[in-house]
Design a protein around this motif. Structure first.
Motif, PDB file in Angstrom:
ATOM      1  N   GLY A 245       0.866  -1.491   0.024  1.00 49.75           N
ATOM      2  CA  GLY A 245       0.495   0.010  -0.148  1.00 49.75           C
ATOM      3  C   GLY A 245       1.001   1.558   0.319  1.00 49.75           C
ATOM      4  N   ILE A 246       0.154   1.936   1.323  1.00 48.54           N
ATOM      5  CA  ILE A 246       1.320   3.408   0.821  1.00 48.54           C
ATOM      6  C   ILE A 246       1.653   3.667   2.397  1.00 48.54           C
ATOM      7  N   ASN A 247       2.452   4.739   2.797  1.00 48.14           N
ATOM      8  CA  ASN A 247       2.899   5.312   4.113  1.00 48.14           C
ATOM      9  C   ASN A 247       2.652   7.446   3.824  1.00 48.14           C
ATOM     10  N   ILE A 248       1.475   7.764   4.380  1.00 51.57           N
ATOM     11  CA  ILE A 248       1.561   9.009   4.518  1.00 51.57           C
ATOM     12  C   ILE A 248       2.892   9.450   5.574  1.00 51.57           C
ATOM     13  N   ASN A 249       3.322  10.574   5.092  1.00 51.90           N
ATOM     14  CA  ASN A 249       4.337  10.927   6.687  1.00 51.90           C
ATOM     15  C   ASN A 249       3.171  11.926   7.093  1.00 51.90           C
ATOM     16  N   ILE A 250       2.891  11.832   7.997  1.00 50.25           N
ATOM     17  CA  ILE A 250       1.469  13.266   8.894  1.00 50.25           C
ATOM     18  C   ILE A 250       2.360  14.704   9.055  1.00 50.25           C
ATOM     19  N   SER A 251       3.717  14.347   9.185  1.00 42.98           N
ATOM     20  CA  SER A 251       4.641  16.261  10.184  1.00 42.98           C
ATOM     21  C   SER A 251       4.452  16.660   8.202  1.00 42.98           C
ATOM     22  N   LYS A 276     -13.839  13.357   7.633  1.00 47.13           N
ATOM     23  CA  LYS A 276     -13.892  13.093   9.056  1.00 47.13           C
ATOM     24  C   LYS A 276     -13.878  11.913   9.845  1.00 47.13           C
ATOM     25  N   ASP A 277     -13.830  11.211   9.492  1.00 45.67           N
ATOM     26  CA  ASP A 277     -13.101   9.638   9.856  1.00 45.67           C
ATOM     27  C   ASP A 277     -11.609   9.679   9.713  1.00 45.67           C
ATOM     28  N   ASN A 283      -5.490  12.754  13.399  1.00 44.27           N
ATOM     29  CA  ASN A 283      -5.107  13.459  14.812  1.00 44.27           C
ATOM     30  C   ASN A 283      -5.270  12.739  15.733  1.00 44.27           C
ATOM     31  N   GLY A 284      -5.578  11.128  15.940  1.00 42.14           N
ATOM     32  CA  GLY A 284      -5.997  10.126  17.052  1.00 42.14           C
ATOM     33  C   GLY A 284      -4.027   9.514  17.133  1.00 42.14           C
ATOM     34  N   GLN A 285      -4.540   8.389  18.603  1.00 42.29           N
ATOM     35  CA  GLN A 285      -3.396   7.717  18.688  1.00 42.29           C
ATOM     36  C   GLN A 285      -3.352   6.778  17.596  1.00 42.29           C
ATOM     37  N   SER A 286      -2.081   6.640  17.892  1.00 40.25           N
ATOM     38  CA  SER A 286      -1.794   5.103  16.706  1.00 40.25           C
ATOM     39  C   SER A 286      -2.784   3.932  16.910  1.00 40.25           C
ATOM     40  N   PHE A 298      -5.299   2.909   9.040  1.00 41.66           N
ATOM     41  CA  PHE A 298      -4.209   3.155  10.351  1.00 41.66           C
ATOM     42  C   PHE A 298      -3.271   3.466  10.699  1.00 41.66           C
ATOM     43  N   LYS A 299      -3.470   4.630  11.995  1.00 42.51           N
ATOM     44  CA  LYS A 299      -2.021   4.997  12.618  1.00 42.51           C
ATOM     45  C   LYS A 299      -0.985   4.877  12.614  1.00 42.51           C
TER      46      LYS A 299
END
Length: 443
Positions: A245-251, A276-277, A283-286, A298-299
């Protein structure tokens, strides 16, 4: 209209003159006019008609009309008959969806088996307007508001710039007859209700809508091109492609002025539309996750991961023979016994995270290979006490989806190995070991 249609083909579909074309024809106004236009202009055409048996004798009369039209124009005609209601019942889909699946499956087969280059449908400008408002009601983004594309693979829609009024006037002026589908007058379906009840009122209130709508779609397409360019740059700076799949860098994501808008252009391809989800994941927890039909998002610490959703059956294998290769998922386990003089040196020289060495005098058959479960504990080699397998996987930065494929090797009640990740001190090799059990994991 004939001249305008010819110019449209020359401007946008100049190569069709040398191709074999299959026209999807119902017998109604639009597809009949399309057939006459292409026949007059000398294109190599054939007809394909589906009898869905949904309107009693009307369906059979439509079929007969199409056959007679083909005979009159001296072109080939392909006809298929379907028990649409039975198909819909067996598939658990609506009648409309069943008819669509049957229709396009049949057309695809015809094109493949009869060597037609393109399938032509008679969608027109009014269909475009209806589709625009249906997609608007569904909350479609910019791409959805562009309506029906002029071409999509081998499907071509050459009447899209022309209104139903233009098409009908041409048919009347040219004394072309067609079949009227009685179901079109019913407002049972959303599109018919929109066509028969809503849009006439809208056109009365906005008389220039139809004349300007095609240009509006051009503007929307231009805006989409700008978005695509921006999203391409976004992908390069924020997204890393992985095998699953893919990874998205949050920072990096948060450096963009409207991260949600950019993110939507990425995640919609994986079936995630509720932003929204999705933003709650960001912005949620891992560990927070949501699923679409085929993917999970997922985070995982400072990144968001989208991977294919695998519905894996739990593994439970008994290993009681060292001469047998054991298979699970897309991996294998091989076991062999090795007699050595200096076991510690041998293990050090042959160290590999995918190979486990055990003192064969301390561990006996049968061994068990199974999927790990919440609550499993291991006594890690080099540590005192025990540790949750889930914590070992987290410390090893195993992704959420990868965790679903992790298995453990056990003997009696002891976990000997989190396969490919961490071994236990139970059965560890010492200076007294002279017979090794070598267990090799291969992906």
């Amino acid at each position: 209209m004939l001249t305008a249609f010819q110019e449209h083909l020359q401007d946008h579909f100049y190569n069709l003159k040398e191709k074999r074309l299959l026209i999807a024809i119902s017998g109604g106004l639009d597809s009949v006019v399309l057939t006459h236009l292409l026949s007059i202009l000398g294109y190599d055409i054939a007809l394909a008609h589906c009898n869905f048996h949904l309107r009693s004798t009307e369906s059979d009369q439509d079929e007969q009309f199409v056959k007679q039209l083909a005979d009159g124009l001296k072109i080939d005609c392909h006809v298929a008959q379907f028990d649409t209601l039975d198909y819909a019942r067996k598939r658990g889909v609506s009648t409309q969806m069943a008819a669509r699946e049957l229709r396009y499956n049949y057309f695809d087969d015809l094109c493949d088996n009869q060597n037609y280059d393109y399938l032509l449908t008679a969608h027109h400008l009014d269909d475009q307007i209806e589709t625009f408002f249906i997609n608007l009601n569904r909350g479609a983004g910019l791409n959805g508001l562009q309506g029906i594309p002029q071409s999509n693979g081998r499907v071509i829609r050459p009447l899209l710039p022309f209104s139903r009024e233009q098409i009908k006037n041409y048919a009347i002026d040219s004394q072309i007859s067609w079949r009227e589908d009685s179901s079109n007058s019913s407002n049972k379906y959303q599109r018919n209700h929109l066509r028969n009840q809503i849009l006439p009122l809208l056109h009365d209130a906005l008389p220039s809508l139809k004349s300007h709508f095609a240009q509006t779609l051009v503007y929307l397409k231009g805006s989409q091109d700008l978005v695509d360019d921006a999203v391409s740059r976004f992908r390069e700076s924020v997204i890393n492609t992985i095998p699953t799949g893919i990874n998205i860098n949050i920072s990096q994501l948060k450096t963009f002025s409207n991260p949600q808008a950019y993110l939507y252009e990425i995640v919609k391809a994986y079936g995630f539309y509720n932003m929204k989800d999705v933003m709650n994941i960001i912005n949620g927890q891992s560990g927070k996750r949501i699923e679409s039909d085929q993917f999970v998002i997922f985070k995982d610490r400072e990144r968001v991961v989208i991977e294919e959703l695998r519905l894996l059956r739990p593994i439970k294998l008994t290993i009681d023979d060292k001469s047998v290769r054991y298979r699970f998922y897309d991996s294998t386990i091989d076991i062999e016994e090795v007699n050595v003089v200096d076991a510690l040196s041998y293990v050090k020289e042959n160290h590999d995270k995918n190979v486990l060495f055990l003192d064969a005098a301390l561990v006996d058959y049968p061994l068990k290979l199974r999927s790990w479960i919440i609550g499993d504990r291991i006594k890690p080699l080099g540590m005192k006490g025990s540790k949750l397998v889930s914590d070992v996987l987290t410390d090893s930065k195993v992704s959420f989806i990868a965790k679903e494929k992790i298995v453990v090797l056990t003997w009696e009640d002891e976990i000997l190995w989190i396969v490919g990740i961490r071994s236990s001190r139970h059965g560890k090799v010492t200076s007294l070991t002279n017979r090794l059990l070598k267990i090799t994991y291969k992906i």
